[in-house]
Design an enzyme around this catalytic site. Structure first.
Site, short mmCIF file in Angstrom:
data_model
loop_
_atom_site.label_atom_id
_atom_site.label_comp_id
_atom_site.label_asym_id
_atom_site.label_seq_id
_atom_site.Cartn_x
_atom_site.Cartn_y
_atom_site.Cartn_z
N SER A 124 -4.78 15.39 15.26
CA SER A 124 -5.89 14.66 15.87
C SER A 124 -7.13 14.65 14.98
O SER A 124 -7.12 14.16 13.87
CB SER A 124 -6.19 15.24 17.25
N HIS A 125 -8.22 15.24 15.49
CA HIS A 125 -9.52 15.18 14.82
C HIS A 125 -9.75 16.37 13.89
O HIS A 125 -10.86 16.54 13.38
CB HIS A 125 -10.63 15.15 15.88
N ASP A 299 -11.17 8.92 14.96
CA ASP A 299 -10.72 10.21 14.45
C ASP A 299 -9.45 10.03 13.63
O ASP A 299 -9.02 8.90 13.35
CB ASP A 299 -10.52 11.21 15.59
N ASP A 301 -6.18 10.32 14.11
CA ASP A 301 -5.04 9.54 14.61
C ASP A 301 -5.47 8.34 15.44
O ASP A 301 -4.64 7.70 16.10
CB ASP A 301 -4.08 10.43 15.41
N ASP A 303 -7.14 7.84 18.17
CA ASP A 303 -7.19 7.75 19.63
C ASP A 303 -8.59 8.02 20.18
O ASP A 303 -8.88 7.70 21.33
CB ASP A 303 -6.14 8.66 20.29
N ARG A 304 -9.47 8.58 19.36
CA ARG A 304 -10.85 8.82 19.80
C ARG A 304 -11.80 7.81 19.17
O ARG A 304 -11.47 7.18 18.16
CB ARG A 304 -11.29 10.24 19.42
N LYS A 399 -5.12 7.75 24.98
CA LYS A 399 -6.44 7.20 24.72
C LYS A 399 -6.38 6.32 23.49
O LYS A 399 -5.49 6.49 22.65
CB LYS A 399 -7.48 8.31 24.59
#
Length: 582
Positions: A124-125, A299, A301, A303-304, A399
């Protein structure tokens, strides 16, 4: 064509292979231990029903971080070894997390095949590189993260695993689009490499009015900036914003995906998205260059998301509330109305007020997108969000950062449909301030204390739980710190009973609720790979329109002092300041 052989490989369990809501995240050096990744993948196959493995179609891709390409080859061979019929891989191993969800839900192979699940390779982030983070998670046939029953079984399997299955295949070229076919004793096995963006772009065009957004982005009155932070969003940015919507290519920042994210921290917030923050006029130094009207970041991937106006930050809590309040009129996908809305418990109560005003079903859930997915699968939720820069809708079961950006551009296009030829532009700041005037403002901030000693973090949380047994003692402490803060009327650990499957999630965050609607929330986060992260959420509701324009940190200063004093934060963590403030 020579037949490939399947071999069982002996292995032994590893400690600590328990996937959280975001999968399994560790340092790369941990994943590179012999059999570490293989144990987790085989444990996942063993946790699934046979029909979701043998003869099935699986997606294997991720955000492109360091070790991804090695991991993809390992998983392809293990998929063949476990009887999977075909594996779909995004070109160069790249698929954003929302795009994986879209591919599972929407993509149909040339032979009519559909995916039943996916291994998503992302942390992720978190940063990427040889000394940084790697992660893996499994998503189900609805496109959403594996439910707790599956992740618990994966964990149990990792504790007893004795062997994994793999096939003696050569590495597959994942840089070129096409199908590579192999023959095994149980039949054919295909690896299809496909364009990473096509399915996702098609879905976005079915949701939004691209023509109206294009008019906005090509207007000389409107300027735009998008920062992918060298994450996988870069694989979609040029295709969507430049080729489809007509934005200038110069409006894209850091949109070349890199295995180390350019040495940066791919977390779209005011601390880490430094270049975008500076360009939008929110940096510490004043630039003479006029900032763009709209800016956004993603981010690792994708999704944010972070949404910015000219010299103006939109909190994620405000963002989801504003999208929900404007979706029906501004976004064609929602033109028939919203089924309901939902937020994670730590997210501000702004969405609650919108739901009440618009007579919408409303749900407050624990942190973790799977809780939203259950509501969406039951047809109860259209739009949802988290304070941790996550926003989405029922078009997929993750998300979706680019979706959120397109939602904001849709709202701006709708508000400015009469203004692009002449008249004053309705800005991001205008939209937010008008929203506050209508619904009130939820002053909100989050303090993150990262890589805190895990023992100290647990002691702090245990202390806060013990303190809840006496509200009179709590209020004595509060008034001793700040006499101008309202009194605490309720304190608990948040617990959620899922209205769909009846499952109960306990210990989801420690809450202190104040008489005036203010809230203090303390959570331990599982999104890092080392130590513990303590998240402190501070919220104050203001209905008086004459008081909604204050500086957020000034307005929240009394509650911040109470939160730090009440929790004995410095005493427990030896930290005089948080790592990140958002």
């Amino acid at each position: 064509m020579a037949l490939f052989n399947v071999s069982p490989v002996e292995t032994t369990p590893f400690d600590g292979q328990k996937p959280g809501t975001s999968g399994l995240r560790k340092k790369v050096k941990v994943f590179k231990q012999p059999n570490y990744l293989e144990n987790f993948v085989q444990s996942t196959f063993n946790a699934l029903t046979p029909q979701k493995v043998r003869g099935a179609t699986l997606v294997v891709s991720g955000d492109g971080r360091y070790f991804s390409k090695d991991a993809i080859q390992i998983i392809i061979k293990m998929a063949a070894g476990n009887g999977v019929r075909r594996v779909w891989v995004g070109q160069n191993g790249l698929l954003s997390t929302p795009a994986v969800s879209a591919v599972i839900r929407e993509r149909v192979g040339v032979d009519g095949s559909r995916a039943t699940g996916a291994f998503i390779l992302t942390a992720s982030h978190n940063p990427g590189g040889p000394n940084e983070d790697f992660g893996i998670k499994y998503n189900m046939e609805n496109g959403g993260p594996a439910p707790e029953g599956i992740t618990d079984q994966i964990y149990e399997n990792t504790k007893t695993i004795k062997e994994y299955l793999t096939a003696d295949l050569p590495d597959v070229d994942i840089t070129a689009i096409g199908v590579t076919t192999f023959s095994g004793h149980d039949g054919q096995f295909d690896v299809e490499v496909f364009d990473s963006a096509s399915d996702y772009v098609k879905l976005m065009k079915s949701i939004f009015d691209f023509e109206s957004i294009q008019k906005l982005l090509t207007s000389p009155k409107f300027t735009f900036c998008y920062d992918a932070l060298h994450g996988v969003a870069g694989a979609y940015a040029k295709r969507i914003f430049v080729e489809e919507l007509g934005a200038q290519e110069s409006s894209l920042l850091n949109c070349v995906p890199k295995v180390t994210f350019g040495g940066g921290h791919p977390d779209p917030n005011l601390t880490y998205a430094k270049e975008l923050v500076s360009r939008m006029g929110l940096g510490k130094s004043n630039s003479e260059v006029e900032p763009p009207e709209f800016g956004a970041a993603a981010d690792g991937d994708a999704d944010r998301n972070m949404i910015l106006g000219k010299r103006f930050f939109v909190t994620p809590s405000d963002s989801v509330s504003i999208i929900a309040a404007n979706a029906v009129e501004a976004i064609p996908y929602f033109s028939a109305g919203l089924k309901g809305v939902a937020r994670s418990m730590p997210t501000s109560s702004g969405l609650d007020v919108v739901a009440k005003n618009l007579s919408l079903k409303f749900f407050e859930v624990p942190t973790g997108w799977k809780f939203f997915g259950n509501l969406m699968d039951a047809g109860l939720c259209s739009i949802c969000g988290e304070e941790s820069f996550g926003t989405g809708s029922d078009h997929i079961r993750e998300k979706d950062g680019i979706w959120a950006v397109l939602a904001w551009l849709s709202i701006l296009a709708y508000k400015n449909k009469e203004n692009l030829g002449g008249g004053e532009l309705v800005t991001v700041e205008d939209i937010v301030r008008n929203h506050w005037a209508t619904y009130g403002r939820h002053y909100y901030t989050r303090y993150d204390y990262e890589n805190v000693d895990a023992g100290a973090a647990k002691e702090l949380m245990a202390y806060l739980v013990r303190l809840q047994s006496s509200l009179s003692e709590v209020n004595e402490i509060v008034s001793g710190i700040r006499s101008d803060v309202s009194k605490v009327v309720h304190a608990d650990e948040f617990e959620y009973k899922d209205p769909i499957d009846g499952s109960i999630s306990k210990h989801q965050g420690i809450r202190y609720l104040f008489e005036d609607g203010s809230r203090l929330i303390f959570r331990l986060s599982g999104t890092g790979s080392e130590g513990a992260t303590i998240r402190l959420y501070i919220e104050q509701y203001e209905k008086d329109p004459s008081k909604t324009g204050r500086d957020s940190q000034d307005a929240l200063a009394p509650l911040v002092a109470v939160a730090l004093g009440l929790s004995k934060m410095q005493q427990f963590t030896a930290r005089s300041a948080p790592t990140v403030i958002t």
